[in-house]
Design an enzyme around this catalytic site. Structure first.
Site, PDB file in Angstrom:
ATOM      1  N   GLU A   1      -4.466   7.541   7.460  1.00  0.00           N
ATOM      2  CA  GLU A   1      -5.440   6.636   6.842  1.00  0.00           C
ATOM      3  C   GLU A   1      -5.702   5.425   7.743  1.00  0.00           C
ATOM      4  O   GLU A   1      -6.841   4.991   7.915  1.00  0.00           O
ATOM      5  CB  GLU A   1      -4.934   6.181   5.470  1.00  0.00           C
ATOM      6  CG  GLU A   1      -5.904   5.302   4.697  1.00  0.00           C
ATOM      7  CD  GLU A   1      -5.372   4.897   3.330  1.00  0.00           C
ATOM      8  OE1 GLU A   1      -5.986   4.015   2.701  1.00  0.00           O
ATOM      9  OE2 GLU A   1      -4.345   5.464   2.886  1.00  0.00           O
TER      10      GLU A   1
ATOM     11  N   GLU B   1       2.288   1.812  -3.414  1.00  0.00           N
ATOM     12  CA  GLU B   1       1.242   2.386  -4.272  1.00  0.00           C
ATOM     13  C   GLU B   1       1.162   3.904  -4.096  1.00  0.00           C
ATOM     14  O   GLU B   1       1.116   4.654  -5.075  1.00  0.00           O
ATOM     15  CB  GLU B   1      -0.101   1.736  -3.961  1.00  0.00           C
ATOM     16  CG  GLU B   1      -1.271   2.323  -4.743  1.00  0.00           C
ATOM     17  CD  GLU B   1      -2.457   2.650  -3.866  1.00  0.00           C
ATOM     18  OE1 GLU B   1      -2.932   3.808  -3.927  1.00  0.00           O
ATOM     19  OE2 GLU B   1      -2.914   1.765  -3.102  1.00  0.00           O
ATOM     20  N   HIS B   2       1.158   4.366  -2.858  1.00  0.00           N
ATOM     21  CA  HIS B   2       1.116   5.799  -2.594  1.00  0.00           C
ATOM     22  C   HIS B   2       2.341   6.510  -3.174  1.00  0.00           C
ATOM     23  O   HIS B   2       2.231   7.570  -3.789  1.00  0.00           O
ATOM     24  CB  HIS B   2       1.070   6.056  -1.079  1.00  0.00           C
ATOM     25  CG  HIS B   2      -0.306   6.048  -0.507  1.00  0.00           C
ATOM     26  ND1 HIS B   2      -0.881   7.146   0.084  1.00  0.00           N
ATOM     27  CD2 HIS B   2      -1.244   5.057  -0.432  1.00  0.00           C
ATOM     28  CE1 HIS B   2      -2.092   6.844   0.505  1.00  0.00           C
ATOM     29  NE2 HIS B   2      -2.337   5.576   0.212  1.00  0.00           N
TER      30      HIS B   2
ATOM     31  N   HIS C   1       0.826  -1.200   0.000  1.00  0.00           N
ATOM     32  CA  HIS C   1       0.000   0.000   0.000  1.00  0.00           C
ATOM     33  C   HIS C   1       0.866   1.258   0.000  1.00  0.00           C
ATOM     34  O   HIS C   1       0.565   2.242  -0.693  1.00  0.00           O
ATOM     35  CB  HIS C   1      -0.916  -0.039   1.222  1.00  0.00           C
ATOM     36  CG  HIS C   1      -1.819   1.129   1.355  1.00  0.00           C
ATOM     37  ND1 HIS C   1      -1.739   2.017   2.409  1.00  0.00           N
ATOM     38  CD2 HIS C   1      -2.833   1.579   0.576  1.00  0.00           C
ATOM     39  CE1 HIS C   1      -2.661   2.949   2.268  1.00  0.00           C
ATOM     40  NE2 HIS C   1      -3.337   2.709   1.168  1.00  0.00           N
TER      41      HIS C   1
END
Length: 406
Positions: free
Chosen positions: A124, A47-48, A44
């Site tokens: 998040e 991805e960011h 993740h």
């Protein structure tokens, strides 16, 4: 159409007449279940970071260029894959591909950007932890899969994300972002030949080395229940479920019908019983999740603490009633029409169509036509659904997760 390049990169496309948009994605077969515990959340975070600057573009330029083309640009991390996609007008294919391929091939992972983005990801994670609905699903996954990597939270854990370094990200990307793990999927108004040329010009540079990952066996047992108490909530959030079938199971369409009938529409049994007749809930639904080698079927609801036991008992009453008494007249026909209608309406979005052919390539290695899907739903019989209910709706095989007020 489909082709495979010399380094293993696959290209799958679907031309849609009558639209002016294209949805284009670059996916890699890597997600949270491919991580080690000490790097949980790295898929993740990568991805960011791919949107935070390349050799040609900084983060602001990536955003400005895509916006100036009227495009939607985003990324998504799942348990078993990560993808980067754009939706745009068909005349901008060359320019959008230049942006997508650039962020995939040439991320810089600058230390200052990494420090900032780790802060974003941690917020998040905290936001997700504050949500009782998301918490109850995480707990259920832990109940069903225990310490198996498939139960790792996709966003990771705060204490792990804080420790991840630039070298960790570079090493992970080198191991997982290779040709054999890459799929380019596109749907809309496009030329397959043109897209193939663009992909060959760029993604042939991906190495065709693929990291061998030993599949961790699933635990034999499950945790029957798990509860957590939170401040500042007034309802009990409940998720109950069990392990079921993988994506390419022969029971796929039967369980899709069963799920729809159980709690995936306003006329479904659980919605009608718990909300319309008993007035115990505002929100209740059943859910299905397919993976490459397993799956889950379950029910979510939120109710008052005083009616928690009653609501859970009613869910199992309805499961048992379906096992024992079968279907009501016209129930199967109505359920299948609802399922087919939702499928067809979803195809009006090129993004949904792109994701559909992407998943079919990931899990089936072939495209399933619309007619084949509709015929498969139509072929599900009452005996198929009832036999499946009798096999699956054993209360002893279910785990129950609850998040409730302190």
């Amino acid at each position: 159409m489909k082709t495979c390049l010399g380094n293993g990169v696959r290209i799958v496309t679907e031309e849609v007449k009558g639209v002016r948009s294209v949805s284009l994605g670059v996916a890699f077969l890597t997600g949270s279940r491919h991580e080690k515990r000490r790097e949980s959340g790295i898929s993740h975070l990568v991805e960011h970071m791919l949107f935070k600057g390349t050799k040609k573009r900084d983060a602001f330029k990536i955003a400005v260029e895509s916006d100036s083309l009227g495009a939607e640009l985003n990324g998504f991390t799942a348990n078993e894959f990560t993808y980067y996609y754009a939706r745009f007008l068909d005349q901008h294919l060359d320019k959008i591909w230049d942006i997508l391929s650039d962020i995939v091939l040439n991320p810089l992972f600058k230390k200052d950007e990494l420090k900032r983005e780790k802060g974003v990801v941690i917020e998040e994670i905290r936001n997700s932890n504050d949500s009782p609905e998301e918490e109850v699903f995480r707990q259920l996954s832990e109940c069903l899969f225990l310490e198996h990597p498939i139960a790792y939270p996709i966003s990771g854990k705060e204490e792990v994300v804080k420790k991840l370094t630039r070298k960790d990200l570079l090493d992970f990307k080198k191991r997982r972002y290779c040709g054999e793990n890459a799929i380019v999927a596109a749907s809309g108004r496009l030329s397959f030949v043109k897209l193939k040329e663009l992909v060959e010009e760029s993604l042939l540079s991906l190495p065709n080395l693929k990291e061998d990952i030993t599949s961790t066996p699933f635990p034999q047992k499950i945790i029957k229940s798990k509860e957590k108490r939170k401040k500042d909530i007034s309802q009990v959030h409940i998720a109950l479920g069990r392990r079921t079938f993988k994506y390419d199971s022969p029971y796929r369409y039967s369980i899709l019908v069963l799920n729809t009938l159980l709690g995936n529409s306003m006329s479904s049994r659980l919605f009608q019983r718990l909300r319309e007749r008993e007035g115990l809930v505002y929100n209740v639904f059943s859910f299905l999740q397919f993976y490459s080698d397993t799956g889950t079927l379950g029910v979510y609801l939120a109710t008052s603490p005083s009616t928690k036991k009653e609501a859970i008992d009613i869910v199992f009453e309805e499961l048992e009633k379906l096992r024992r008494d079968g279907l009501m007249k016209k129930e199967l026909v109505n359920t299948k029409e609802h399922l087919k209608g939702g499928f067809i309406l979803g195809l009006e979005s090129t993004v949904n169509r792109m994701v559909r052919i992407l998943k079919e390539e990931i899990y089936l290695q072939r495209e399933v036509s619309i007619d084949e899907t509709l015929e498969a739903v139509d072929s599900v019989s009452e005996d198929d659904v009832v036999s499946l209910a009798r096999e699956l709706f054993d209360r002893d095989k279910f785990a129950i997760s609850a998040v409730e007020p302190e």
